[in-house]
Scaffold this active site. Structure first.
Site, PDB file in Angstrom:
ATOM      1  N   GLU A 179      -4.914   2.293  -4.029  1.00 14.44           N
ATOM      2  CA  GLU A 179      -3.451   2.392  -3.962  1.00 14.44           C
ATOM      3  C   GLU A 179      -2.807   1.105  -3.461  1.00 14.44           C
ATOM      4  O   GLU A 179      -1.649   1.094  -3.068  1.00 14.44           O
ATOM      5  CB  GLU A 179      -3.044   3.563  -3.050  1.00 14.44           C
ATOM      6  CG  GLU A 179      -3.393   3.407  -1.586  1.00 14.44           C
ATOM      7  CD  GLU A 179      -4.754   3.999  -1.234  1.00 14.44           C
ATOM      8  OE1 GLU A 179      -4.912   4.422  -0.072  1.00 14.44           O
ATOM      9  OE2 GLU A 179      -5.647   4.045  -2.104  1.00 14.44           O
TER      10      GLU A 179
ATOM     11  N   ASP B 162       0.854  -1.190   0.000  1.00 17.24           N
ATOM     12  CA  ASP B 162       0.000   0.000   0.000  1.00 17.24           C
ATOM     13  C   ASP B 162       0.891   1.243   0.000  1.00 17.24           C
ATOM     14  O   ASP B 162       1.935   1.266   0.677  1.00 17.24           O
ATOM     15  CB  ASP B 162      -0.892  -0.038   1.255  1.00 17.24           C
ATOM     16  CG  ASP B 162      -1.801   1.158   1.360  1.00 17.24           C
ATOM     17  OD1 ASP B 162      -2.921   1.087   0.848  1.00 17.24           O
ATOM     18  OD2 ASP B 162      -1.388   2.174   1.959  1.00 17.24           O
ATOM     19  N   ILE B 163       0.486   2.272  -0.756  1.00 18.38           N
ATOM     20  CA  ILE B 163       1.249   3.531  -0.763  1.00 18.38           C
ATOM     21  C   ILE B 163       0.927   4.308   0.509  1.00 18.38           C
ATOM     22  O   ILE B 163      -0.245   4.563   0.818  1.00 18.38           O
ATOM     23  CB  ILE B 163       0.896   4.382  -1.992  1.00 18.38           C
ATOM     24  CG1 ILE B 163       1.135   3.594  -3.279  1.00 18.38           C
ATOM     25  CG2 ILE B 163       1.728   5.675  -1.998  1.00 18.38           C
ATOM     26  CD1 ILE B 163       0.695   4.325  -4.535  1.00 18.38           C
TER      27      ILE B 163
END
Length: 396
Positions: A308, A265-266
């Site tokens: 994301e 995940d960003i």
């Protein structure tokens, strides 16, 4: 008169045997549309004792986008000792073409990661019009060529021939309708058996079938890519990720192998989107997808899970090895100069990752996804820009 009849019978038996080989290889190619399986079937047909019986075979494909001829797969032993071991095992187990193909489908990792195959995949030959490279000319002119022991001495400066150390070499184009889509090259590196005109004739006939099978496979893969790719990142989409994960779990279970899943995940992506807008956010997603794809191993599956979040399926990979791979990716992302990343709290785009491994962390796709998601949450909770291996909660 008896001798002439005997000769006719021998010729008929030979023709029958040759047709049987081509029929078997042709039927095998019809069992799949997956390109790597098609290539393996072709090369097995060239090298197997029940096929054409060459010691080694390499398949090159034309990359039209980059205008190069690139090595895609090679089958063959690297030493005489290895050859004897493989051939004795095949003879002892009485393995035919079907059995050899089944072995590949259940454990393709071993074939793809062999030293010879890795050597082959490094070969890249430009296809410029004025290029006089022997293999480039094979594609341009579409004619089969046999380099005899005397003829090959004049080509020892060619990188492919120099690395292969062949004493004789057969070069045959793969034809699909009105174009050449690759080459097969074959030799008898171990046995030193002379390549005959009959060997060349059979190789040409097999190559003609192979060219069409490869074209069909490539058309199928293009269709699959359009149907199952995420439109923004061009990675596999969520639905196809689920299919790939289940397929790899089934294969790992059948071969008693490990399989790891990375969920990533960003960090602080919502903040970035709020400050720079969704178009900039999309640019980050595309750049990250390209980076993850380029830095991952060829056998891994990089997918967009949603928003994301991304996933990476790592076949034949235990948790500790997956952790090392994930950490390398995390560091690569941290070093990469993303668009407007100074807007983020840490002035850098970073990712957090959670890892789960089959079968200890989950025996089904849903269990593995859940475990990797929990590990990702733990990585976030520890301050982000982290990688965590899933640990079974106490009491479970």
């Amino acid at each position: 008169m008896d001798e002439s009849i005997q000769k006719v019978k021998q010729d008929l038996e030979k023709t029958k045997a040759e047709l049987a080989i081509l029929y078997e290889v042709s039927n095998a190619m019809r069992t799949t549309l997956k390109l790597d399986e098609i290539l393996y079937i072709i090369l097995t047909g060239v090298t197997a004792h029940t096929g054409l019986g060459f010691n080694r075979a390499i398949l090159f494909l034309v990359n039209e986008n980059e205008s190069i001829l690139e090595g895609k797969m090679g089958i063959g032993p690297e030493t005489g000792e290895e050859a004897n071991r493989i051939w004795n095992q095949i003879e002892h187990e009485n393995m035919g073409l079907d059995e050899l193909i089944s072995v590949y489908k259940s454990s393709s990792f071993n074939v793809l990661e062999s030293g010879f195959n890795q050597q082959v995949r490094r070969f890249k030959i430009p296809l410029a019009e004025k290029n006089d490279d022997l293999f480039a000319l094979g594609v341009m002119e579409g004619m089969p060529l046999l380099l005899t022991k005397d003829a090959i001495k004049g080509y020892t400066n060619y990188p492919v021939i120099r690395e292969l150390k062949s004493e004789e070499l057969a070069i045959v184009p793969l034809k699909a309708k009105d174009k050449i889509n690759g080459l097969i090259i074959a030799d008898n590196f171990i046995t030193k058996k002379t390549i005959t005109k009959d060997d060349m004739r059979m190789l040409v006939m097999l190559a003609n079938q192979a060219g069409l099978a490869i074209e069909n496979s490539q058309l199928f893969e293009k269709t699959m890519l359009r149907a199952h790719s995420d439109s923004l990142t061009e990675l596999w989409n969520h639905g196809y990720f689920q299919y790939l994960l289940q397929t790899e779990i089934d294969r790992a279970r059948a071969t008693n192998n490990k399989l790891s899943l990375i969920m990533l995940d960003i960090d602080d992506f919502k903040i970035y989107n709020d400050l720079s807008g969704h178009q900039s956010g999309d640019r980050i997603l595309k750049e990250l997808a390209r980076l993850l794809k380029n830095q991952s191993r060829k056998m891994d599956h990089v997918c967009r899970y949603g928003g994301e979040e991304f996933t990476i399926i790592l076949p034949h990979t235990e948790g500790n090895e997956a952790y090392m791979i994930a950490e390398r990716l995390r560091e690569d992302v941290e070093k990469y100069p993303f668009w407007k990343e100074e807007l983020l709290p840490n002035k850098k785009v970073t990712i957090s990752m959670g890892i789960a491994t089959f079968p200890m962390d989950g025996k089904s796709s849903s269990e593995l996804i859940s475990a990797s998601d929990i590990a990702l949450y733990q990585a976030k909770a520890k301050g982000k820009n982290n990688t965590f291996l899933y640990k079974t909660p106490t009491g479970i």
